[in-house]
Design an enzyme around this catalytic site. Structure first.
Site, PDB file in Angstrom:
ATOM      1  CG  PHE A  45      41.997  28.804  46.955  1.00 60.06           C
ATOM      2  CD1 PHE A  45      42.581  28.199  48.065  1.00 60.06           C
ATOM      3  CD2 PHE A  45      42.270  30.139  46.709  1.00 60.06           C
ATOM      4  CE1 PHE A  45      43.424  28.916  48.910  1.00 60.06           C
ATOM      5  CE2 PHE A  45      43.115  30.868  47.551  1.00 60.06           C
ATOM      6  CZ  PHE A  45      43.696  30.252  48.648  1.00 60.06           C
ATOM      7  CG  ASP A 102      35.961  33.372  44.655  1.00 61.65           C
ATOM      8  OD1 ASP A 102      36.517  34.310  44.041  1.00 61.65           O
ATOM      9  OD2 ASP A 102      36.486  32.800  45.630  1.00 61.65           O
ATOM     10  CE  LYS A 131      44.772  35.155  43.318  1.00 60.90           C
ATOM     11  NZ  LYS A 131      43.798  34.284  43.965  1.00 60.90           N
TER      12      LYS A 131
END
Ligand SMILES: *Cc1c(COP(=O)(O)O)cnc(C)c1O
Length: 409
Positions: free
Chosen positions: A143, A228, A255
């Site tokens: 993702f 990532d 995040k």
């Protein structure tokens, strides 16, 4: 923990929400009004231990004084200037990130700041095009975000299909399978893109040595290794970066970086740091001094409060404790990034039961739970969840079998 007694406030909030917000997320589970540490309160005064942490975002929990002070002071001093100018927090955060990526000594590289994870990946995706190649190899279950470029690199068909055609030349390979990766990467490949641990997939940990294998496969073909770390980075796994020890060409973070303030970064290392040149990319908000001050406060607080060690210790306690129930069939993860499988397709019921018992939990698939709580979680917060866990599963399994019986009749 308190139990919700009335849903009238929530019903009203949900009605107003449905009338005014696009229905992209489904109805909100709660209306939250306040937070402190790893705890949040809803509009009816019920208290919850927050094991979701804004989806791995609230590293310092809620209303941490260091973050409040940093953001408030910066906003009172200079809130936004555009990228025609620079500010001290921006340069300092870039230097700090390069130091952390370098494992304590500054890595040779350059940072591009964004306001989210998907934008960090967009910047990285454009950067890979500057190699003169277009082919990217990404992984099944990976993702990377919801904007068109990041979505092109995200394998899930349900997310992709409604938005075809997406940018092309992307090959997906099974995650954790170094042989499949080796077979897919060619001399035309611009980049290999991997999460060190897949988050959205439900905390999937690859076999040991997978990232190092990806590194050498990329090297064999002159391709970039793009890691990532949007979910795994910034201390989530008990280390600054889950991919530590393997040299990457691109690291994307977001995040946890701002502790709740929107900020992301695309870190280009070595030559990759020089691939984007004037005119190639831009952003109005990225690198905003308030967001960068937030990032610096998060990093300094993680250091000052020893939160990497805390994440490791608490994560181990949680994984061991949660696994003692027979209905838990597998527990995965590192630090405070925890995934667990249960024996029934009752993950949504576990989340609902969690709320009734005063815990915010998260389900990623019908039988998978994800826990990504604030790094400031306390021992008492861990004790509370472990004590309530069998009862939460009892409730959830009862609800799931009632629902199944209802379907049958
Ligand atoms: C959440 C996430 C993203 C997207 O970040 P947003 O801030 O939601 O755009 C990208 N990559 C990974 C690994 C993520 O977990």
């Amino acid at each position: 923990m308190s139990t919700p007694t009335s849903h009238s406030t929530l019903d009203q909030a949900q009605q107003r929400y449905a009338a005014s917000l696009m229905n992209t997320f489904g109805p909100p589970k709660l209306q939250l009004v306040r937070g402190e540490g790893a705890h949040v309160w809803d509009a009816d005064g019920n208290e919850y231990v927050d094991y979701l942490g804004g989806i791995a975002v609230n590293a310092l929990g809620h209303a941490h004084p260091a973050l409040v002070e940093a953001v408030t002071t910066q906003l009172q001093t200079l809130g936004h200037v555009s990228n025609f100018f620079t500010t001290e927090p921006q340069v300092e955060l870039a230097e700090k990130l390069l130091e952390l990526v370098g494992g304590g000594t500054r890595a040779d590289g350059r940072v591009f700041f964004t306001s989210s994870g998907t934008e960090a990946n967009e910047a990285a995706f454009k950067l890979t095009r500057r190699t003169g190649r277009t082919h990217v190899v990404a992984t099944d279950g990976g993702f990377h975000g919801r904007t068109m470029g990041a979505l092109a690199l995200t394998s899930k068909e349900a997310y992709r299909t409604p938005f075809a055609p997406l940018p092309g030349d992307v090959t997906f390979v099974p995650y954790g399978d170094a042989d499949a990766l080796a077979a897919a990467v060619t001399d035309e490949t611009a980049a290999v893109l991997v999460e060190p641990i897949q988050g959205e997939a439900g905390v999937v940990v690859p076999p040991a040595g997978y990232l190092a294998a990806a590194r050498s496969i990329a090297d064999e073909h002159g391709a970039l290794l793009w890691v990532d770390e949007v979910q795994t980075g910034m201390g989530r796994t008990g280390r600054w970066f889950a991919g530590e020890g393997v040299r990457a060409d691109i690291v994307t973070v977001a995040k946890g970086l701002g502790g709740g303030f929107p900020i992301g970064a695309c870190i280009g290392l070595g030559e990759a740091g020089a691939l984007l040149q004037p005119g190639n990319h831009g952003t109005t908000f990225g690198g905003n001094p308030v967001a960068c001050a937030a990032g610096l406060a998060v990093i300094r607080t993680i250091e000052a409060e020893g939160l990497l060690e805390r994440a490791t210790t608490l994560g181990e306690r949680l994984r061991t404790g949660l696994a003692t129930d027979d209905r838990v069939t597998e527990v995965r993860g590192a630090g405070l990034m925890i995934g667990l499988d249960i024996s029934a397709e009752a993950a949504a019921e576990v989340v609902a039961a969690g709320l009734r018992h005063g815990f915010v939990l998260n389900n990623t698939t019908p039988s998978r739970i994800r826990l990504v709580p604030p790094l400031v979680l306390t021992d008492a917060d861990v004790d509370a969840l472990l004590a309530a866990w069998p009862a939460i599963l009892d409730d959830a399994y009862a609800a799931a079998s009632e629902a199944a019986a209802g379907k049958d009749s």
